[in-house]
Design a protein around this motif. Structure first.
Motif, PDB file in Angstrom:
ATOM      1  N   ILE A  46       0.863  -1.183   0.000  1.00 42.01           N
ATOM      2  CA  ILE A  46       0.000   0.000   0.000  1.00 42.01           C
ATOM      3  C   ILE A  46       0.895   1.227   0.000  1.00 42.01           C
ATOM      4  O   ILE A  46       1.754   1.390   0.871  1.00 42.01           O
ATOM      5  N   ILE A 105      -2.640   0.217  -4.287  1.00 44.97           N
ATOM      6  CA  ILE A 105      -2.011  -1.043  -3.891  1.00 44.97           C
ATOM      7  C   ILE A 105      -1.145  -1.497  -5.060  1.00 44.97           C
ATOM      8  O   ILE A 105      -1.649  -1.799  -6.141  1.00 44.97           O
ATOM      9  N   TYR A 135       4.353   0.077   3.295  1.00 42.91           N
ATOM     10  CA  TYR A 135       3.452  -0.812   4.029  1.00 42.91           C
ATOM     11  C   TYR A 135       3.240  -2.082   3.228  1.00 42.91           C
ATOM     12  O   TYR A 135       2.649  -2.063   2.144  1.00 42.91           O
ATOM     13  N   LEU A 137       1.372  -5.280   2.616  1.00 45.55           N
ATOM     14  CA  LEU A 137       0.058  -5.825   2.935  1.00 45.55           C
ATOM     15  C   LEU A 137       0.090  -7.352   2.998  1.00 45.55           C
ATOM     16  O   LEU A 137      -0.356  -7.951   3.980  1.00 45.55           O
ATOM     17  N   ASN A 154       0.816  -7.027   6.757  1.00 45.86           N
ATOM     18  CA  ASN A 154       0.191  -5.891   7.434  1.00 45.86           C
ATOM     19  C   ASN A 154       1.168  -5.163   8.350  1.00 45.86           C
ATOM     20  O   ASN A 154       0.920  -4.986   9.537  1.00 45.86           O
ATOM     21  N   SER A 277      -2.250   1.595   9.378  1.00 48.61           N
ATOM     22  CA  SER A 277      -1.970   1.423   7.961  1.00 48.61           C
ATOM     23  C   SER A 277      -2.088   2.772   7.251  1.00 48.61           C
ATOM     24  O   SER A 277      -2.617   3.739   7.810  1.00 48.61           O
ATOM     25  N   ASP A 789     -10.379   0.842   6.686  1.00 46.61           N
ATOM     26  CA  ASP A 789      -9.963  -0.561   6.772  1.00 46.61           C
ATOM     27  C   ASP A 789     -10.392  -1.200   8.087  1.00 46.61           C
ATOM     28  O   ASP A 789      -9.695  -2.023   8.647  1.00 46.61           O
TER      29      ASP A 789
END
Length: 869
Positions: A46, A105, A135, A137, A154, A277, A789
């Motif tokens: 992300i 993403i 980040y 994912l 994550n 996030s 999220d």
């Protein structure tokens, strides 16, 4: 064991292709052809910046989980391979934000060449040589049999220059410690050791260290004596759960207190796996901007002139809540905001107001009935089925009395006149008298509180259960301290429809609800669903490997909690923080929560135990009743829906645990589990470690009860306590004032004459000032918003392959079906006209525990049309 199985020549991942190459055999000088395989990996990142991270800066190495390198004792480790960009998808979110934002993403792929004896990939190292964090994912691996191996990541990946370590991720397959393949065992132990730290040094951004500390960062003694606050935790006087250690330098003025970080940058340490996030960070920024805009917007001509004045009428408050605003930021506000928020925030706030993007949204309860708060039956219904349905108790003995034996002044003869033909004895025996009790815990503090410019009472409110299932208020008793703890000054107020008594009754209800607001926000919400959970999170990360099944089932329910708690310490519960300004106890707020923590028992936090403790249910020995209790009220929505959800959670947890633990001996033999529970009791909740109520972690039933309770606290109960505030508290400072600035006047005084002259005006002057009301509205709006999220219970695991176990996945699918059936029953009950507590005078459906399943997935619940926890 998996580690002993010799794999076929077909190896893991992602798709593969074979080539031929020559290698030198150390034991045979003759070169021979050895098959090489190419593993193909896919990684989803992300992006939190406009440009993507160049793949050449990110490398990956893969560990075998089945074959051991004899030189290291760990699984075979591949050579480094570098990311190659593949594509990206845009995700829209933020319909309520200042502006709609897009999250990208980005997909990266790698090719890793390994020998044919490599085995099955079960872990990988990732290294970031770029100057910025990103980040990660998820990642995935596809075997030659087309089986996909998932990695739920994550987490933020920081530059290697900052962390000095490559980041290790394990696949989604679970192993108890004794069942860990030899190829992964040392990696498992090394990773846990890294997370524990050594208890020294200051933690900085990018660290992944979980350690414990006291709440020694709420005060700011360098600002002056008025900002001294006691250290919470580690003493008999101020017991408290532990928080994550930050290790900041200590103040010179208060050597036991950490220096506070700069609040305006939200700059406070939490381990990198716990940081929001990119989506959540964007939501936080947007929601904060919205809250500030709501706070600053005003229909009146100039806020500086109005901020220290009370509202003049109910209509003026309702107008502020429900109307749009369109004005520029006054110069004085801009100057003050420069000191409070970063410059980029200030630009967005200015833009939002100029473009009139923001207004305080009219909440559903005001939209349906803006005067609902004034109705006595709605007052009773809100206590049972409103924003805070967890405090009401069934009254067992009359009259109520405090722990010193001082009895209430409420008289039986007055009560019996309102019991609709019942005697008081009959009503008590049938469980028809209820109490909202905010007395004992407040009395020791009232003199200090009332010396600081507010006017607070301790309160007891009695209610009667009518034949239609609704609660009718009977009386309110407001108390002040007398010359000693054994002497109190009581005033009794009775419901009335007109005249002076009706106006006095409204004043009394406002004081009761100020008590409720404090208990709701700082006790039920902060203490009992946030602070007490943090030690469980720390212990889970320190003692349970991510490969441990208990870590796997708990982790989604811990999402964002530590970061939220850190921000709460930073701006809400600190000295001079927002809640000290909003709530009537002021600087004593946190000390009161210490006293209430002394009475906290983990074994009473599960819903059935809680209902029994409050007298809302009795034990039921019927083997066909899975809850083990029988409710005494047929129309108590929180308990009815809650018990169905509790039962579903417990059944799911029991089946999950039974798959990994075949008997009680397996529980005892699990070294990680035993260390986890011991650390929670003796360190995380160390001030209560001598209490006898702690579960002994020696049986499957105790493990199931502990996990069910923890999941309940962090999901459904949290949903009830937090995310209904905005829907129900639209008339925030009329229905739910956070403090009162006047006592109720005594007959014969000058103030009583002022009250008689204009009761409504007196009521307005008793409420907080307009700036405090605006601040309260902004805070409720901020705290009640859901993130893009959010994690919902119906899909409380982050991906399809969240666990590499088909039996567990099938059982989880059954759990989701059970929750869907609960949804249907909730909707059916909402349509039943006999269940009057579900809708009230505003005609709003009671959907607070509606386990809606959005497309994104989550652990939380839905209230109205908004999902929660």
């Amino acid at each position: 064991m998996e580690a002993t199985k010799r794999p076929s020549s077909c190896i893991s991942k992602w798709q593969y292709s074979s080539t031929k190459s020559k290698i030198v055999n150390n034991f045979n000088p003759v070169c021979q052809a050895v098959q090489k395989l190419t593993l193909k990996g896919k990684f989803l990142i992300i992006l939190d910046q406009k440009k993507s991270v160049p793949g050449k800066f990110i490398s990956v190495q893969i560990y075998s989980g089945t074959e051991v390198d004899p030189n290291t004792g760990k699984g075979w480790l591949s050579e480094k391979a570098y990311f190659k960009e593949c594509g990206s998808k845009k995700h829209h979110h933020g319909k309520d934000n200042v502006e709609d934002t897009q999250t990208k993403i980005k997909t990266y792929k790698v090719k890793v060449h390994v020998d044919s004896h490599f085995g099955t990939p079960r872990a990988f190292l990732i290294q970031n040589k770029h100057k910025k964090k990103f980040y990660l994912l998820s990642a995935s691996i596809e075997t030659c049999t087309n089986r996909i191996i998932y990695f739920d990541c994550n987490s933020w990946i920081y530059p290697i220059k900052k962390t000095k370590f490559d980041r290790l991720f394990f696949s989604n397959r679970c192993y108890l410690p004794s069942q860990t393949p030899r190829a992964l065992l040392e990696l498992r132990n090394e990773e846990l050791d890294k997370l524990k730290g050594n208890g020294t040094g200051e933690r900085i951004e990018g660290d992944r260290v979980y350690d414990y500390d006291y709440y020694n960062d709420l005060g700011d003694p360098d600002k002056g004596l008025e900002h001294f606050r006691p250290i919470l935790g580690g003493s008999r006087l101020y017991p408290y759960p532990r928080r994550v250690r930050t290790g900041r330098k200590h103040s010179t003025a208060g050597p036991s207190t950490e220096i506070r970080p700069q609040a305006t940058k939200f700059d406070i340490y939490v381990p990198s796996d716990e940081i929001f996030s990119p989506n959540k960070l964007k939501d936080l920024k947007s929601n904060s901007i919205n809250a500030i805009v709501h706070l600053l917007s005003s229909k009146t001509e100039s806020l500086p002139q109005q901020s220290s004045r009370s509202f003049q009428s109910f209509e003026e408050i309702l107008g502020m809540i429900s109307s749009n605003r369109n004005q520029t930021i006054e110069g004085w506000i801009r100057d003050n905001l420069k000191k409070l928020v970063p410059n980029d925030y200030l630009k967005e706030i200015t833009h939002a107001i100029k473009e009139n993007h923001q207004h305080v949204p009219t909440t559903q309860i005001i939209y349906e009935n803006e005067w609902a708060w004034n109705d006595d039956m709605e007052f009773g219904r809100q206590i049972l089925a409103g924003t805070h349905p967890v405090r009401i108790q069934c009254l067992m003995t009359f009259p109520p009395q405090n722990k010193y034996g001082v009895q209430s002044s409420i008289e039986q003869s007055i009560i019996e006149q309102m019991l609709e033909g019942w005697t008081l004895t009959q009503a008590l025996e049938q469980g028809r008298i209820f109490i909202l009790d905010h007395h004992d815990y407040l009395m020791p503090y009232l003199n200090r509180i009332n010396a600081n410019g507010v006017c607070a009472y301790a309160s007891r409110t009695l209610l009667f259960l009518r034949s239609d299932g609704m609660l009718k208020p009977l009386t309110i008793e407001l108390s002040l301290p007398g010359p000693s703890l054994a002497l109190e000054v009581h005033r009794i107020f009775l419901p009335s429809k007109q005249g002076t008594q009706a106006a006095l009754w409204q004043l009394a209800k406002a004081h009761v609800l100020a008590n409720e607001a404090f208990y709701h926000l700082l006790v039920s919400h902060w203490l009992y669903t946030h602070a007490v959970v943090e030690p469980f999170i720390i212990a889970t990360k320190r003692r349970l490997s991510v490969m441990h099944p208990i870590h796997k089932i708990l982790n989604p329910h811990f999402k964002d909690t530590m970061h939220i708690n850190a921000l709460t310490r930073l701006i809400l519960i600190n000295s001079g923080g927002i809640l000290e300004k909003l709530l009537f106890p002021g600087e004593t707020c946190m000390q009161i929560t210490c006293d209430l923590y002394k009475d906290w028992k983990f074994t009473e936090q599960g819903l059935p135990a809680d209902l029994i403790k409050r007298g809302m249910a009795v034990e039921d020995t019927d083997e066909n009743n899975p809850t083990g209790i029988q409710l005494l009220m047929l129309d108590y929505p929180y308990a009815i829906e809650g018990l169905e959800i509790w039962t579903a959670i417990k059944s799911w947890v029991n089946d999950f645990c039974s798959l990994f633990y075949k008997d009680d001996e397996a529980i005892i033999a699990d070294v990680e589990l035993q260390a986890w529970w011991s650390e929670i009791r003796f360190i995380g909740h160390g001030d209560n470690h001598n209490e006898t109520w702690w579960y002994q972690m020696t049986t499957l039933s105790n493990l199931v009860e502990a996990l069910t309770t923890l999941i309940w606290i962090a999901s459904a109960r949290q949903a009830v306590i937090n995310h209904q505030k905005r829907t129900q508290n639209g008339n925030y400072q009329t229905y739910y004032p956070t403090l009162c600035k006047k006592f109720i006047p005594l007959e014969g005084t000058v103030e009583f004459g002022e009250f008689l002259k204009d009761p409504d005006k007196f009521f307005m002057k008793m409420l907080p000032y307009r700036f405090e009301i605006s601040l309260g509205l902004a805070l409720v709006n901020l705290l009640s918003k859901n993130a893009y999220d959010e994690v919902y219970l119906l899909r409380c695991q982050p991906s399809h392959g969240w666990i590499d176990n088909e039996i567990v996945q099938n059982r989880f699918a059954e759990f989701k079906e059970e929750l869907k059936e609960i949804q249907i029953r909730i909707l059916q009950r909402n349509k039943d006209p006999k269940l009057k507590n579900r809708r009230g005078s505003a005609k709003i459906d009671h959907n607070i525990l509606y386990p809606k399943m959005p497309s994104s997935g989550s652990r939380r619940w839905n209230h109205g049309k908004r999902s929660v926890l």
